[in-house]
Design an enzyme around this catalytic site. Structure first.
Site, PDB file in Angstrom:
ATOM      1  N   LEU A 184       0.663  -1.207   0.096  1.00  0.00           N
ATOM      2  CA  LEU A 184       0.104  -0.089   0.067  1.00  0.00           C
ATOM      3  C   LEU A 184       0.761   1.337  -0.125  1.00  0.00           C
ATOM      4  CD1 LEU A 184      -0.182   1.494   2.912  1.00  0.00           C
ATOM      5  CD2 LEU A 184      -1.552  -0.370   3.653  1.00  0.00           C
ATOM      6  N   ASN A 239       9.855  -2.005  -4.365  1.00  0.00           N
ATOM      7  CA  ASN A 239      10.407  -0.605  -4.054  1.00  0.00           C
ATOM      8  C   ASN A 239      11.496  -0.137  -4.991  1.00  0.00           C
ATOM      9  OD1 ASN A 239       7.890  -0.270  -2.461  1.00  0.00           O
ATOM     10  ND2 ASN A 239       9.317  -0.269  -0.613  1.00  0.00           N
ATOM     11  N   CYS A 291       9.468   4.409   2.985  1.00  0.00           N
ATOM     12  CA  CYS A 291       9.978   3.107   2.514  1.00  0.00           C
ATOM     13  C   CYS A 291      11.131   3.317   1.461  1.00  0.00           C
ATOM     14  CB  CYS A 291       8.798   2.553   1.816  1.00  0.00           C
ATOM     15  SG  CYS A 291       7.398   2.561   3.193  1.00  0.00           S
TER      16      CYS A 291
HETATM   17  C1  UGA Z   1       6.150   3.167  -1.458  1.00  0.00           C
HETATM   18  C2  UGA Z   1       5.238   2.159  -2.393  1.00  0.00           C
HETATM   19  O1  UGA Z   1       4.709   2.862  -3.599  1.00  0.00           O
HETATM   20  C3  UGA Z   1       4.420   1.161  -1.866  1.00  0.00           C
HETATM   21  O2  UGA Z   1       3.995   0.128  -2.963  1.00  0.00           O
HETATM   22  C4  UGA Z   1       5.035   0.489  -0.664  1.00  0.00           C
HETATM   23  O3  UGA Z   1       4.127  -0.395  -0.170  1.00  0.00           O
HETATM   24  C5  UGA Z   1       5.476   1.446   0.188  1.00  0.00           C
HETATM   25  O4  UGA Z   1       6.262   2.292  -0.243  1.00  0.00           O
HETATM   26  C6  UGA Z   1       5.979   0.795   1.276  1.00  0.00           C
HETATM   27  O5  UGA Z   1       6.976   0.049   1.209  1.00  0.00           O
HETATM   28  O6  UGA Z   1       5.728   0.835   2.623  1.00  0.00           O
HETATM   29  P1  UGA Z   1       4.834   5.294  -0.456  1.00  0.00           P
HETATM   30  O7  UGA Z   1       5.999   5.373   0.535  1.00  0.00           O
HETATM   31  O8  UGA Z   1       3.547   5.747   0.244  1.00  0.00           O
HETATM   32  O9  UGA Z   1       4.673   3.931  -1.433  1.00  0.00           O
HETATM   33  O10 UGA Z   1       5.395   6.372  -1.581  1.00  0.00           O
HETATM   34  P2  UGA Z   1       4.973   6.412  -3.152  1.00  0.00           P
HETATM   35  O11 UGA Z   1       3.527   6.984  -3.471  1.00  0.00           O
HETATM   36  O12 UGA Z   1       5.760   5.295  -3.787  1.00  0.00           O
HETATM   37  O13 UGA Z   1       6.046   7.944  -3.298  1.00  0.00           O
HETATM   38  C7  UGA Z   1       7.095   7.552  -3.078  1.00  0.00           C
HETATM   39  C8  UGA Z   1       8.043   8.980  -3.478  1.00  0.00           C
HETATM   40  O14 UGA Z   1       7.976   9.153  -4.882  1.00  0.00           O
HETATM   41  C9  UGA Z   1       7.322  10.375  -3.036  1.00  0.00           C
HETATM   42  O15 UGA Z   1       8.257  10.912  -2.434  1.00  0.00           O
HETATM   43  C10 UGA Z   1       6.572  10.665  -4.242  1.00  0.00           C
HETATM   44  O16 UGA Z   1       6.329  12.348  -4.277  1.00  0.00           O
HETATM   45  C11 UGA Z   1       7.528  10.366  -5.456  1.00  0.00           C
HETATM   46  N1  UGA Z   1       6.867  10.130  -6.683  1.00  0.00           N
HETATM   47  C12 UGA Z   1       5.897   9.069  -6.856  1.00  0.00           C
HETATM   48  C13 UGA Z   1       7.353  10.994  -7.599  1.00  0.00           C
HETATM   49  O17 UGA Z   1       8.062  11.985  -7.425  1.00  0.00           O
HETATM   50  N2  UGA Z   1       6.623  10.835  -8.746  1.00  0.00           N
HETATM   51  C14 UGA Z   1       5.653   9.870  -9.045  1.00  0.00           C
HETATM   52  O18 UGA Z   1       5.441   9.639 -10.438  1.00  0.00           O
HETATM   53  C15 UGA Z   1       5.301   9.105  -8.235  1.00  0.00           C
END
Ligand code: UGA
Length: 484
Positions: A184, A239, A291
């Protein structure tokens, strides 16, 4: 009511249908209820709480145990201590149905449990490895109290081989341990939990793994049963892949700036190729959160321990570090004209007042852990700037002009990092406003008012959130990421 809820990208209420539920219906749809089991969830943080509420929604009897009595008291009242859309409603639904309760401590939670989910933190250790001490402490605490045949489910992200560590700490041959990684995302934790794209369960006892998979049958997600090491590797590889994709698109954005291309159109051209897709291709200030940074470093460490140099992943991490600095450089360039006019030039940003919109690591959460926004704001402040930040989740008490951002000290330079009560007051007298988190409300502000508040009408948009043509028309200068 349809059981296919929260299809990705749908809006209009927690079930995506746009209609409200009747008195006997769940706002989250009615899952296919299978056999009901008694479950304990240990640790009610960003992963444990959505997991517990989802299991309760699927009809199971769930007791959550947490070491923090204050957090438990808040949850017992039906309040959720984190910002996570729809989570409070899902928790209340579970409580109202009598399926979800909260107690202090792991031992109290496991009474009568057939399955115990471990959802405690695994912070980053000094050498980049994941610190297993919370997982081990809970395993040691509950071991003497577990009924024979209980299955322990590791949901915390733990190094490959940790299932064996938990087995060793438990020291009981009548208890099975399996790995069930969580996928998630914060901000969309409820739809992600109710409608996972896959369920992965790994264990050396395949029957125990299959029983854990069955708990999620109501989600109708594909189920993958593996051995423990494979399930643990799937989590890290997922990840690491996402982080790599993000570093790739940030590198492409830098290339676009160098060759005069526009990254938004480049992404469109890439994304229509279904092998590439559109997801995780938004350039930004760098990736962060609790994460991706921790898990990528842990995987490099795991690989090293196993004799493999994961240099490819090291490259993705290094590109991310560069991205933070690229944004700091954009801010420096943006405020340079004001610095030249009125400062002694003692530090990079000495004398500058810089407004920042957004501090959380992404929109939809109050999580500041490993936030690129905080990292960049701190670097600017450490360069000597007075950074005035606004984030909708960082509360400023009524009547206060500003407050220090909790948990973050400016260590070098004479600068400061303060949170302001709204986006406009953060801009008062600033030489630039830097957009660091993609909160939707930033798109809909009164930009004439923003223009009037600023000392210089300059946008550095590290999320490509704003329309450059629109803000330029209003007299701002605009610098995005990889955009013309
Ligand atoms: C991430 C993974 O997406 C999940 O699948 C996983 O379960 C989780 O880690 C975990 O291991 O618990 P999360 O940390 O909530 O989820 O965040 P993301 O939505 O993946 O975003 C991570 C980073 O990438 C953020 O800083 C976000 O702003 C950045 N991001 C994301 C971008 O810069 N561009 C994008 O298109 C998407």
């Amino acid at each position: 009511m349809s059981s296919t809820l929260f299809a990705h990208g749908e809006h209009g209420g927690p079930d995506g249908s746009g209609r409200s539920s009747g008195p006997n219906e769940s706002a989250f749809g009615s899952p296919r209820i299978g056999p009901v089991h008694t479950i304990a969830v240990i640790g009610v943080g960003y992963v444990g709480l959505p997991t517990a509420a989802t299991l309760a929604h699927l009809g199971h009897r769930v007791t959550c145990g947490d070491a923090d009595p204050a957090k438990v008291a808040v949850l017992q009242q039906g309040h959720v201590p984190i910002v996570e859309e729809h989570l409070e409603d899902l928790v209340r639904e579970g409580q109202a149905a009598g399926n979800l309760s909260f107690v202090v401590g792991a031992t109290a939670a496991i009474q009568g449990a057939e399955f115990v989910f471990l959802c405690v933190p695994t912070p980053q250790g000094d050498d980049g490895s994941a610190d297993l001490s919370y997982v081990e402490a809970v395993a040691a605490e509950i071991s003497p109290h577990l009924a024979a045949g209980t299955v322990i489910v590791n949901k915390s992200t733990v190094p490959v081989g940790s299932t064996l560590v938990v087995e060793r700490v438990l020291g009981r041959t009548d208890i099975q341990v399996v790995s069930n990684p969580e996928f998630l995302r914060e901000g969309t934790a409820v739809p992600d939990s109710l409608h996972p794209e896959r369920i992965v369960v790994g264990g050396d006892d395949q029957a125990a793994a299959a029983r854990v998979g069955e708990l999620f049958a109501g989600t109708q997600a594909p189920l993958l049963i593996t051995d423990a090491a494979t399930a643990e590797t799937i989590k890290y590889a997922s990840n690491a892949f996402l982080a790599t994709k993000l570093s790739f698109v940030n590198a492409v954005a830098s290339l676009c700036e160098a060759v005069g291309a526009d990254v938004r159109d480049v992404i469109l051209g890439l994304g229509y190729d279904r092998r590439i897709g559109f997801e995780y291709l938004k350039p930004g200030p760098g990736w962060g959160g609790s994460c991706l940074p921790k898990d990528t470093r842990a995987l490099v460490h795991i690989a090293e321990q196993a004799g493999y140099d994961f240099s490819f992943l090291k490259g993705a991490i290094a590109t991310n570090e560069e991205q933070f600095e690229r944004v700091v450089t954009k801010v420096r360039t943006a405020v340079a004209p004001t610095l030249a006019a009125g400062t002694d030039g003692g530090g990079d940003f000495t004398g500058a007042v810089v407004a920042v919109w957004g501090l959380t690591f992404k929109a939809g959460t109050d999580d500041l852990r490993n936030s690129p926004a905080v990292e960049i704001a701190l670097r600017v402040a450490e360069g000597g700037a007075e950074v005035r930040a606004y984030d909708p989740t960082v509360k400023v008490p009524e009547g206060a002009r500003s407050v220090p951002v909790p948990g973050f000290d400016v260590v070098d330079g004479d600068g400061s990092l303060l949170a302001y009560p709204d986006a406009y007051t953060a801009c008062l007298g600033a030489s630039a406003v830097v957009v660091l988190t993609e909160w939707d409300e930033f798109r809909w502000l009164d930009f004439t008012k923003v223009h009037d508040a600023l000392a210089a009408p300059v946008f550095v948009d590290a999320r490509n959130l704003l329309d450059p043509a629109q803000v330029r028309r209003l007299g701002f200068s605009y610098e995005g990421i990889g955009r013309r």
